[in-house]
Write a protein that holds these residues in place. Structure first.
Motif, PDB file in Angstrom:
ATOM      1  N   ILE A  63       0.828  -1.215  -0.314  1.00 40.09           N
ATOM      2  CA  ILE A  63      -0.085   0.284   0.337  1.00 40.09           C
ATOM      3  C   ILE A  63       0.420   1.624   0.530  1.00 40.09           C
ATOM      4  O   ILE A  63       2.573   0.922  -0.187  1.00 40.09           O
ATOM      5  CB  ILE A  63      -1.180   0.171   1.264  1.00 40.09           C
ATOM      6  N   GLY A  64       0.335   2.665   0.053  1.00 40.50           N
ATOM      7  CA  GLY A  64       0.826   3.707  -0.197  1.00 40.50           C
ATOM      8  C   GLY A  64       1.349   4.480  -2.148  1.00 40.50           C
ATOM      9  O   GLY A  64       0.985   3.471  -2.586  1.00 40.50           O
ATOM     10  N   SER A  65       2.747   4.981  -1.704  1.00 41.84           N
ATOM     11  CA  SER A  65       3.344   5.468  -2.698  1.00 41.84           C
ATOM     12  C   SER A  65       4.702   5.567  -2.318  1.00 41.84           C
ATOM     13  O   SER A  65       4.801   6.434  -1.628  1.00 41.84           O
ATOM     14  CB  SER A  65       2.669   6.488  -3.492  1.00 41.84           C
ATOM     15  N   TYR A  66       5.151   5.687  -3.346  1.00 44.23           N
ATOM     16  CA  TYR A  66       6.945   6.331  -3.113  1.00 44.23           C
ATOM     17  C   TYR A  66       6.929   6.973  -4.015  1.00 44.23           C
ATOM     18  O   TYR A  66       6.811   7.058  -5.128  1.00 44.23           O
ATOM     19  CB  TYR A  66       7.856   4.513  -2.802  1.00 44.23           C
ATOM     20  N   THR A  67       8.156   8.000  -4.187  1.00 44.00           N
ATOM     21  CA  THR A  67       9.054   8.648  -5.163  1.00 44.00           C
ATOM     22  C   THR A  67      10.199   8.122  -5.210  1.00 44.00           C
ATOM     23  O   THR A  67      11.082   8.247  -4.470  1.00 44.00           O
ATOM     24  CB  THR A  67       8.684  10.292  -4.890  1.00 44.00           C
ATOM     25  N   ALA A  68      10.438   8.161  -6.795  1.00 41.79           N
ATOM     26  CA  ALA A  68      11.630   7.776  -7.250  1.00 41.79           C
ATOM     27  C   ALA A  68      12.648   8.895  -8.140  1.00 41.79           C
ATOM     28  O   ALA A  68      11.898   9.626  -8.609  1.00 41.79           O
ATOM     29  CB  ALA A  68      12.399   6.990  -7.406  1.00 41.79           C
ATOM     30  N   TYR A  69      14.125   9.184  -7.477  1.00 37.11           N
ATOM     31  CA  TYR A  69      14.855   9.866  -8.703  1.00 37.11           C
ATOM     32  C   TYR A  69      15.680   9.515  -9.240  1.00 37.11           C
ATOM     33  O   TYR A  69      16.504   8.705  -8.951  1.00 37.11           O
ATOM     34  CB  TYR A  69      15.291  11.892  -7.672  1.00 37.11           C
ATOM     35  N   GLY A  76       4.190  -4.230   3.069  1.00 34.43           N
ATOM     36  CA  GLY A  76       3.921  -4.565   2.278  1.00 34.43           C
ATOM     37  C   GLY A  76       3.123  -5.903   2.830  1.00 34.43           C
ATOM     38  O   GLY A  76       2.464  -5.716   4.165  1.00 34.43           O
ATOM     39  N   PHE A  77       2.506  -6.395   2.132  1.00 32.00           N
ATOM     40  CA  PHE A  77       0.990  -7.729   2.731  1.00 32.00           C
ATOM     41  C   PHE A  77       1.624  -8.402   3.021  1.00 32.00           C
ATOM     42  O   PHE A  77       2.838  -9.453   2.855  1.00 32.00           O
ATOM     43  CB  PHE A  77       0.690  -7.856   1.254  1.00 32.00           C
ATOM     44  N   THR A  78       0.921  -8.593   4.257  1.00 32.43           N
ATOM     45  CA  THR A  78       1.185 -10.097   4.738  1.00 32.43           C
ATOM     46  C   THR A  78       0.348 -10.969   4.778  1.00 32.43           C
ATOM     47  O   THR A  78      -0.253 -11.348   4.440  1.00 32.43           O
ATOM     48  CB  THR A  78       1.005 -10.026   6.114  1.00 32.43           C
ATOM     49  N   GLN A  79       1.588 -11.972   4.481  1.00 28.99           N
ATOM     50  CA  GLN A  79       0.714 -13.566   3.963  1.00 28.99           C
ATOM     51  C   GLN A  79       0.916 -14.828   4.549  1.00 28.99           C
ATOM     52  O   GLN A  79      -0.258 -15.413   4.129  1.00 28.99           O
ATOM     53  CB  GLN A  79       1.837 -13.570   2.926  1.00 28.99           C
ATOM     54  N   GLY A  80       1.248 -14.064   6.104  1.00 26.19           N
ATOM     55  CA  GLY A  80       0.346 -15.196   6.817  1.00 26.19           C
ATOM     56  C   GLY A  80       0.612 -14.742   8.563  1.00 26.19           C
ATOM     57  O   GLY A  80       0.090 -13.860   8.989  1.00 26.19           O
ATOM     58  N   GLY A  81       1.897 -15.380   8.879  1.00 29.95           N
ATOM     59  CA  GLY A  81       2.385 -15.101  10.622  1.00 29.95           C
ATOM     60  C   GLY A  81       3.157 -13.536   9.921  1.00 29.95           C
ATOM     61  O   GLY A  81       3.469 -13.161   9.208  1.00 29.95           O
ATOM     62  N   SER A  82       3.890 -13.542  11.764  1.00 30.23           N
ATOM     63  CA  SER A  82       4.701 -12.264  11.355  1.00 30.23           C
ATOM     64  C   SER A  82       5.466 -12.618  11.716  1.00 30.23           C
ATOM     65  O   SER A  82       6.325 -12.667  12.605  1.00 30.23           O
ATOM     66  CB  SER A  82       4.248 -11.158  13.512  1.00 30.23           C
ATOM     67  N   ASN A  83       6.187 -12.584  10.262  1.00 34.98           N
ATOM     68  CA  ASN A  83       7.407 -13.717  10.258  1.00 34.98           C
ATOM     69  C   ASN A  83       8.881 -12.930  10.365  1.00 34.98           C
ATOM     70  O   ASN A  83      10.071 -13.651  10.485  1.00 34.98           O
ATOM     71  CB  ASN A  83       7.541 -14.509   8.869  1.00 34.98           C
ATOM     72  N   ALA A  84       8.704 -10.962  10.821  1.00 40.01           N
ATOM     73  CA  ALA A  84       9.972 -11.300  11.396  1.00 40.01           C
ATOM     74  C   ALA A  84      10.015 -11.507  12.817  1.00 40.01           C
ATOM     75  O   ALA A  84      11.447 -11.491  12.969  1.00 40.01           O
ATOM     76  CB  ALA A  84       9.903  -9.274  11.366  1.00 40.01           C
ATOM     77  N   ASP A  85       9.453 -12.128  13.381  1.00 39.19           N
ATOM     78  CA  ASP A  85       9.301 -12.228  14.278  1.00 39.19           C
ATOM     79  C   ASP A  85      10.554 -13.697  14.593  1.00 39.19           C
ATOM     80  O   ASP A  85      11.546 -13.589  15.146  1.00 39.19           O
ATOM     81  CB  ASP A  85       7.978 -12.933  15.274  1.00 39.19           C
ATOM     82  N   PRO A  94      -2.611  -4.736  15.251  1.00 38.30           N
ATOM     83  CA  PRO A  94      -2.483  -3.342  14.295  1.00 38.30           C
ATOM     84  C   PRO A  94      -3.885  -2.863  13.772  1.00 38.30           C
ATOM     85  O   PRO A  94      -4.887  -3.809  14.088  1.00 38.30           O
ATOM     86  CB  PRO A  94      -2.031  -3.467  13.692  1.00 38.30           C
ATOM     87  N   SER A  95      -4.310  -2.294  13.569  1.00 38.47           N
ATOM     88  CA  SER A  95      -6.044  -1.819  13.085  1.00 38.47           C
ATOM     89  C   SER A  95      -6.045  -2.070  10.929  1.00 38.47           C
ATOM     90  O   SER A  95      -6.961  -2.021  10.601  1.00 38.47           O
ATOM     91  CB  SER A  95      -6.089   0.486  12.663  1.00 38.47           C
ATOM     92  N   ASN A  96      -4.997  -2.306  10.643  1.00 38.01           N
ATOM     93  CA  ASN A  96      -4.725  -2.800   9.107  1.00 38.01           C
ATOM     94  C   ASN A  96      -3.659  -4.447   9.246  1.00 38.01           C
ATOM     95  O   ASN A  96      -2.352  -3.999   9.263  1.00 38.01           O
ATOM     96  CB  ASN A  96      -4.307  -1.873   8.651  1.00 38.01           C
ATOM     97  N   PHE A 100     -14.961 -13.810  14.043  1.00 40.76           N
ATOM     98  CA  PHE A 100     -15.415 -12.457  14.445  1.00 40.76           C
ATOM     99  C   PHE A 100     -14.444 -11.701  14.517  1.00 40.76           C
ATOM    100  O   PHE A 100     -13.562 -11.900  16.164  1.00 40.76           O
ATOM    101  CB  PHE A 100     -16.603 -12.512  15.051  1.00 40.76           C
ATOM    102  N   ASP A 101     -13.512 -10.505  14.232  1.00 47.03           N
ATOM    103  CA  ASP A 101     -12.485 -10.024  14.434  1.00 47.03           C
ATOM    104  C   ASP A 101     -12.921  -7.967  14.003  1.00 47.03           C
ATOM    105  O   ASP A 101     -12.774  -7.280  12.798  1.00 47.03           O
ATOM    106  CB  ASP A 101     -11.357 -10.098  14.386  1.00 47.03           C
ATOM    107  N   PRO A 102     -13.617  -7.379  15.244  1.00 46.46           N
ATOM    108  CA  PRO A 102     -14.075  -5.912  14.855  1.00 46.46           C
ATOM    109  C   PRO A 102     -12.749  -4.972  14.858  1.00 46.46           C
ATOM    110  O   PRO A 102     -13.134  -3.825  15.067  1.00 46.46           O
ATOM    111  CB  PRO A 102     -15.233  -5.956  15.366  1.00 46.46           C
ATOM    112  N   TYR A 103     -11.391  -6.345  15.542  1.00 45.55           N
ATOM    113  CA  TYR A 103     -10.555  -4.696  15.656  1.00 45.55           C
ATOM    114  C   TYR A 103      -9.803  -4.493  15.233  1.00 45.55           C
ATOM    115  O   TYR A 103      -8.503  -3.429  14.816  1.00 45.55           O
ATOM    116  CB  TYR A 103      -9.632  -5.522  17.012  1.00 45.55           C
ATOM    117  N   GLY A 104      -9.682  -4.715  13.440  1.00 47.48           N
ATOM    118  CA  GLY A 104      -8.519  -4.325  12.421  1.00 47.48           C
ATOM    119  C   GLY A 104      -9.361  -5.198  11.296  1.00 47.48           C
ATOM    120  O   GLY A 104     -10.064  -5.864  11.167  1.00 47.48           O
ATOM    121  N   VAL A 105      -8.605  -4.768  10.688  1.00 53.21           N
ATOM    122  CA  VAL A 105      -9.207  -5.221   8.862  1.00 53.21           C
ATOM    123  C   VAL A 105      -7.777  -6.168   7.742  1.00 53.21           C
ATOM    124  O   VAL A 105      -6.769  -5.734   8.313  1.00 53.21           O
ATOM    125  CB  VAL A 105      -9.246  -4.161   8.056  1.00 53.21           C
ATOM    126  N   GLY A 106      -8.256  -6.800   7.047  1.00 51.04           N
ATOM    127  CA  GLY A 106      -7.401  -7.389   6.526  1.00 51.04           C
ATOM    128  C   GLY A 106      -7.997  -9.003   5.679  1.00 51.04           C
ATOM    129  O   GLY A 106      -9.151  -8.840   6.004  1.00 51.04           O
TER     130      GLY A 106
END
Length: 628
Positions: free
Chosen positions: A49-55, A253-262, A294-296, A319-325
């Motif tokens: 998500i989001g955008s970036y600027t490259a020079y 970037g999108f999370t595909q499964g778990g929080s794998n940086a852990d 997290p919210s997202n 039922f998960d009203p605490y965040g979106v995904g």
């Protein structure tokens, strides 16, 4: 020129676009005296998500400038010398509006025009200055030699004795090692989002792919860079609030499964990667993944944590009203969350936090709550005669159904991707995810009927067409035989996939290389030391060479793995006995201290399986039985 007596006048165009044509806006200019083309563009990330600027800043050498200008759509002119484009909402289909600048040259003084291009996330000026600093002249040969020397320095910590090994095998190995060394990339000094004295790495693309083998390989061949990558991950947590599971071009970037940086942090911690790392903050980051939604959670952290903590699994109808995904992948998320929690438990124990260790170790067994012992599996209406698979489960505790072969190469292979109408497994079947309990494979073996039945079932998985080795979740399955006391079977599977799936043909990478993940599998397997990612465990199999040595860049010590009775035709691929620094060694795995401290591991080979590495005390550790 295609006709006689015509004048050669090369034309170079710079198009304000990227491969997926995602440009939002852009600007470009051309210097009429030097031909320099510079500019910037804002784009969307390829998987986030989001955008970036490259020079960018492009200079040329080898010919005099004839004329310059810009182009828009399919029309060009010599005036003006700059232009700006913005999104108008119309010129987006079938592609964005072409726009850019051009420089045309007189006939080159020699036979070529050399281009030097600098890029930056900060400014055009920084793009130009970086190019001038890194490539001060237009000496292509000197630049080529400098690049070669840099790669020799990077890859030269590894050496092999290739006697008798065919060129194809050598190409597979060195190509894999090279590709696995490309990402993540050091963008220190190129981060406009925050100011920090810590390194900044980007192209963690994605950790779901890279945690399984890329970071283990980097830890072996370049522990300095691995430490800097961990520091960067922790710094991203400091300034953006969460560890990333995927990141590219400054974007989440999108999370595909778990929080794998852990997993990445835990493995580095266990292997003593410490240089400059704030492990107290690192531990806070992984605990946040486990405790706060997290919210997202499509781009960071985990979703469904209320159910995870209370029901001890992720329900298919959560039922998960605490965040979106994406409310999908309940089976694969349950398995990955369990393993992430185990990795946190490892860190907690090392840091002396016994309460957290016990809590997260208990959570790491939650994958069993989706195991349905009575579930059968059929292929083309024929019973496979194997029962017991992970299955979706609902909020009320009852089980649902997903065909265990669904999302395998045998049934609707491409149906389980990251979309709102996805299914309960991600990029793989319930057959695949039922084998995923790397922290407690001993319990898994018991659930599936004991070592003999487990080996037969694993054989079936490999030979029936159910397993696709071109996706990273397939890697570990090659070596699960070690846990059942059959390390020779792991060697057999390794020699099947290399070279049948990994080779030097046009189809020699079996799936998306995913930032070098396929390359890292090949390199580690061919060195005979594939890792259990997130643990201090390497599975021992015979290297594909007579000898492999790895020099530690921090300690300077050299670890040597030597085959005695090496057979380059690969008929003798079974370890009969082993010694470590001259002393008998019976474990079928080894820890990272061997590579940190150096030493010699000698493997005597034969043409048949032996008793080596088969005893209970010689197997890799599992949470429920050994070592934890």
């Amino acid at each position: 020129p295609s006709e006689r007596n015509t004048t050669l006048s090369p034309l170079i165009l710079a198009d304000l676009t990227d491969l997926p044509d995602s440009r939002i806006n852009g600007s470009i200019s051309v210097d009429e005296s030097t031909g320099r083309i510079s500019g910037s563009g804002s784009f969307s990330p390829s998987f986030g998500i989001g955008s970036y600027t490259a020079y960018f800043c492009a200079d040329f050498s080898g010919a005099k400038v004839r004329d310059t200008g810009v182009f828009m759509n399919n029309r060009a002119g010599i005036e003006p010398k700059n232009l700006n484009v913005t999104a108008d909402g119309i010129n987006i289909s079938p592609e964005i509006l072409p726009a850019g600048a051009w420089t045309r040259f007189h006939a080159p003084e020699g036979c070529e025009i050399v281009a030097r291009v600098g890029v930056s996330f900060i400014s055009v000026a920084q793009a130009c200055s970086s190019a001038e600093k890194e490539v001060p002249t237009f000496d292509f040969d000197a630049t080529h030699i400098a690049a070669q020397n840099a790669w020799v320095d990077s890859l030269g910590v590894v050496s092999v004795k290739p006697d008798g090994v065919n060129d194809s095998i050598k190409t597979i190995f060195w190509s894999g090692l090279y590709r696995a060394s490309l990402s993540p990339q050091d963008y220190t000094g190129e981060n406009p989002l925050w100011s920090s004295t810590e390194p900044y790495y980007d192209s963690f693309y994605c950790i779901w792919d890279s945690f399984r083998s890329i970071h283990s390989l980097i830890t072996l061949v370049d522990p300095v860079s691995q430490a800097r990558m961990v520091r960067s991950l922790i710094d991203i947590y400091r300034y953006e609030g969460w560890l990333p599971d995927c990141r590219m071009s400054l974007c989440k970037g999108f999370t595909q499964g778990g929080s794998n940086a852990d997993v990445v942090l835990a493995e580095s911690y266990l292997k003593g990667i410490t240089d400059g790392i704030d492990w107290a903050t690192g531990y806070k980051a992984v605990v946040q993944d486990a405790e706060i939604e997290p919210s997202n959670w499509a781009v960071e952290g985990r979703g469904g944590l209320t159910s995870w903590k209370n029901l001890h699994y992720i329900p298919a109808d959560d039922f998960d009203p605490y965040g979106v995904g994406p409310f999908t992948r309940s089976i694969s998320r349950t398995g990955e969350y369990a393993y992430d929690d185990f990795c946190i438990a490892e860190m907690a124990r090392g840091l002396g936090n016994q309460a957290d260790y016990e809590k997260y170790l208990a959570r790491s067994e939650y994958w069993q709550n989706l195991y349905l012992a009575s579930q059968t599996s059929y292929i083309n209406a024929t019973n496979t005669n194997y029962t017991g698979f992970l299955q979706p489960r609902y909020l009320n505790g009852t089980f649902g159904y997903q065909d265990p072969i669904f999302c395998s190469p045998l049934l609707n292979f491409t149906s389980c991707y990251l979309n709102p109408d996805g299914h309960e497994t991600y990029e793989g079947s319930a057959w695949l995810y039922t084998f995923f309990a790397p922290h407690d494979t001993a319990t898994l073996i018991g659930l599936l009927g004991g070592p003999d039945t487990f080996v037969k079932r694993l054989d079936y998985f490999h030979t029936s067409g159910l397993l696709y080795i071109g996706d990273e979740q397939g890697f570990l399955n090659v070596f699960l035989y070690h846990y059942a006391g059959r390390p020779g079977k792991s060697a057999e599977r390794a020699h099947y996939y290399i070279p049948s799936q990994f080779n030097d043909t046009l189809a020699g990478i079996p799936g998306n290389d995913d930032s070098g993940a396929m390359g890292s599998f090949a390199a580690l397997t061919m060195m005979g030391i594939f890792p259990a990612a997130g643990q201090d465990v390497y599975f021992i199999t015979p290297p594909f060479f007579e000898e492999v040595s790895i020099r530690n860049k921090v300690t300077g010590n050299v670890a040597i793995i030597r085959n005695i009775g090496f057979d380059p035709s690969y008929q003798a691929i079974y370890i009969q006995s082993a010694t470590l620094n001259g002393t008998q060694y019976t474990k079928n795995w080894i820890g990272h201290d061997f590579f940190r401290d150096g030493g010699v591991l000698e493997l005597t080979l034969g043409k048949n399986e032996s008793a080596w590495g088969t005893r209970e005390e010689d197997l890799p550790p599992s949470a429920s039985t050994r070592g934890w």
